[in-house]
Enzyme design. Sequence first.
Site, PDB file in Angstrom:
ATOM      1  N   HIS A  67       5.872   2.393   3.446  1.00  0.00           N
ATOM      2  CA  HIS A  67       5.412   1.514   2.732  1.00  0.00           C
ATOM      3  C   HIS A  67       4.258   0.525   3.037  1.00  0.00           C
ATOM      4  O   HIS A  67       3.602   0.050   2.198  1.00  0.00           O
ATOM      5  CB  HIS A  67       6.533   0.434   2.179  1.00  0.00           C
ATOM      6  CG  HIS A  67       6.254  -0.433   0.938  1.00  0.00           C
ATOM      7  ND1 HIS A  67       5.662  -0.043  -0.193  1.00  0.00           N
ATOM      8  CD2 HIS A  67       6.600  -1.845   0.796  1.00  0.00           C
ATOM      9  CE1 HIS A  67       5.754  -1.161  -0.969  1.00  0.00           C
ATOM     10  NE2 HIS A  67       6.138  -2.036  -0.539  1.00  0.00           N
TER      11      HIS A  67
ATOM     12  N   HIS B  34       0.681   9.911  -0.178  1.00  0.00           N
ATOM     13  CA  HIS B  34      -0.240   9.591  -1.036  1.00  0.00           C
ATOM     14  C   HIS B  34      -1.179  10.703  -1.646  1.00  0.00           C
ATOM     15  O   HIS B  34      -2.373  10.590  -1.374  1.00  0.00           O
ATOM     16  CB  HIS B  34      -0.963   8.470  -0.735  1.00  0.00           C
ATOM     17  CG  HIS B  34      -0.082   7.187  -0.875  1.00  0.00           C
ATOM     18  ND1 HIS B  34       0.335   6.603  -2.201  1.00  0.00           N
ATOM     19  CD2 HIS B  34       0.137   6.106  -0.077  1.00  0.00           C
ATOM     20  CE1 HIS B  34       1.113   5.504  -1.937  1.00  0.00           C
ATOM     21  NE2 HIS B  34       0.949   5.021  -0.733  1.00  0.00           N
TER      22      HIS B  34
ATOM     23  N   HIS C 107      12.327   3.402   1.425  1.00  0.00           N
ATOM     24  CA  HIS C 107      11.004   3.083   1.277  1.00  0.00           C
ATOM     25  C   HIS C 107      10.308   1.902   1.808  1.00  0.00           C
ATOM     26  O   HIS C 107       9.486   1.856   2.491  1.00  0.00           O
ATOM     27  CB  HIS C 107      10.465   3.533  -0.130  1.00  0.00           C
ATOM     28  CG  HIS C 107       8.817   3.375  -0.107  1.00  0.00           C
ATOM     29  ND1 HIS C 107       8.064   4.311   0.428  1.00  0.00           N
ATOM     30  CD2 HIS C 107       8.150   2.626  -0.782  1.00  0.00           C
ATOM     31  CE1 HIS C 107       6.939   4.116   0.255  1.00  0.00           C
ATOM     32  NE2 HIS C 107       6.977   2.910  -0.344  1.00  0.00           N
TER      33      HIS C 107
ATOM     34  N   ASN D  27       7.834   3.104  -3.993  1.00  0.00           N
ATOM     35  CA  ASN D  27       7.375   2.410  -5.324  1.00  0.00           C
ATOM     36  C   ASN D  27       6.204   3.088  -6.007  1.00  0.00           C
ATOM     37  O   ASN D  27       6.161   2.625  -7.239  1.00  0.00           O
ATOM     38  CB  ASN D  27       6.836   1.018  -4.673  1.00  0.00           C
ATOM     39  CG  ASN D  27       5.625   1.031  -3.949  1.00  0.00           C
ATOM     40  OD1 ASN D  27       5.633   1.856  -3.028  1.00  0.00           O
ATOM     41  ND2 ASN D  27       4.695   0.475  -4.384  1.00  0.00           N
ATOM     42  N   HIS D  28       5.579   4.116  -5.799  1.00  0.00           N
ATOM     43  CA  HIS D  28       4.784   4.874  -6.539  1.00  0.00           C
ATOM     44  C   HIS D  28       5.344   5.953  -7.048  1.00  0.00           C
ATOM     45  O   HIS D  28       4.632   6.529  -8.130  1.00  0.00           O
ATOM     46  CB  HIS D  28       3.608   5.308  -5.472  1.00  0.00           C
ATOM     47  CG  HIS D  28       2.635   4.251  -5.246  1.00  0.00           C
ATOM     48  ND1 HIS D  28       1.529   4.267  -6.022  1.00  0.00           N
ATOM     49  CD2 HIS D  28       2.714   3.219  -4.491  1.00  0.00           C
ATOM     50  CE1 HIS D  28       0.604   3.322  -5.463  1.00  0.00           C
ATOM     51  NE2 HIS D  28       1.327   2.840  -4.422  1.00  0.00           N
TER      52      HIS D  28
ATOM     53  N   ASP E 255       4.617   7.543   4.039  1.00  0.00           N
ATOM     54  CA  ASP E 255       3.819   7.659   2.919  1.00  0.00           C
ATOM     55  C   ASP E 255       2.733   8.894   2.958  1.00  0.00           C
ATOM     56  O   ASP E 255       2.324   9.118   3.991  1.00  0.00           O
ATOM     57  CB  ASP E 255       2.969   6.581   2.351  1.00  0.00           C
ATOM     58  CG  ASP E 255       3.896   5.213   1.994  1.00  0.00           C
ATOM     59  OD1 ASP E 255       4.915   5.222   2.658  1.00  0.00           O
ATOM     60  OD2 ASP E 255       3.210   4.379   1.327  1.00  0.00           O
TER      61      ASP E 255
ATOM     62  N   ASP F 251       6.476   7.748  -1.844  1.00  0.00           N
ATOM     63  CA  ASP F 251       5.198   7.643  -2.186  1.00  0.00           C
ATOM     64  C   ASP F 251       4.228   8.912  -1.726  1.00  0.00           C
ATOM     65  O   ASP F 251       3.344   9.034  -1.126  1.00  0.00           O
ATOM     66  CB  ASP F 251       4.511   6.296  -1.462  1.00  0.00           C
ATOM     67  CG  ASP F 251       4.730   4.986  -1.861  1.00  0.00           C
ATOM     68  OD1 ASP F 251       5.482   4.953  -2.909  1.00  0.00           O
ATOM     69  OD2 ASP F 251       4.194   3.945  -1.430  1.00  0.00           O
TER      70      ASP F 251
END
Length: 333
Positions: free
Chosen positions: A264, A81, A189, A139-140, A79, A107
């Site tokens: 994740h 982010h 992920h 998932n984002h 990730d 992500d």
Amino acid sequence: MALACTDSANSTFSRVDSPTSGPSDQLTTHDLDRHIEKLMRCELIAEQDVKTLCAKAREILAEEGNVQVIDSPVTICGDIHGQFYDLMELFKVGGPVPNTNYLFLGDFVDRGFYSVETFLLLLALKARYPDRMMLIRGNHESRQITQVYGFYDECLRKYGNASVWKHCTEVFDYLSLAAVIDGKVFCVHGGLSPSISTMDQIRVIDRKQEVPHDGPMCDLLWSDPEEGNVGWGLSPRGAGYLFGADASKTFCETNGVDLICRAHQLVMEGYKWHFNEKVLTVWSAPNYCYRCGNVAAILELDENLNKEFTIFEAAPQENRGAPAKKPHADYFL
């Protein structure tokens, strides 16, 4: 996963220059190099250029399967982010594109202050070096999630409308769901699904859609390993499953793979082994949300799939645009 931050930086519209490129079929290498140079400085590109870049990225991603087939050597990243300056640290320790082949496990956006610049840079690198930069969905990478956790609001603030968000979320639908390296390392992920026994079952999923609330596509992006878990457990996230050593062993044996590599979940040490080294979590956002104090990691696989982890810390405060004050954490996921 874990703590989130309120993005208070750059609350006014940023200056965006005039477009420099035309339709996606006219997007030249020179255009892409200009976009990359600008985005590497954490500067926005024009809205029309975002539209063109996203169209080009969709064309490239549409040719890739649900399970990307990747050759070693490659460096695996977890990730990000929206932590742009920490992505710059990642490239410092991992090597620049195209010198290093990268696989990012999703992500890319939400929670950090620079989701727009982060995602667009990765897309520009993908468009410029499609065989060197591999991206799969997290998932984002979801319309619903990004409207809650920061990316949508950031697009509005920086561009004054939702068009850039719409262009980017259209790209989300084209991202692959998984990857396999040399037929031996399965990358995803989140994790496994009780609905999926073989990679061929992933290959036939209709991925060009918003992430469903349940089912195999959802599970791949949302599930987590759980020590001591037998079979499948309900996830406290409200999506996906908890899977244990037995499910991991069965999946590896059925598909002829040696390792399941995923992201994740925040890992304070940057990476974590599970189930006698059958499953590995890699986390690549240091000092997550500018407050968690964790280090980050990337995993380099050489031509023989030998593993070398590189640990790195967050970019120094003087090198980043984030406020020194720790943002208030107001939710968990």
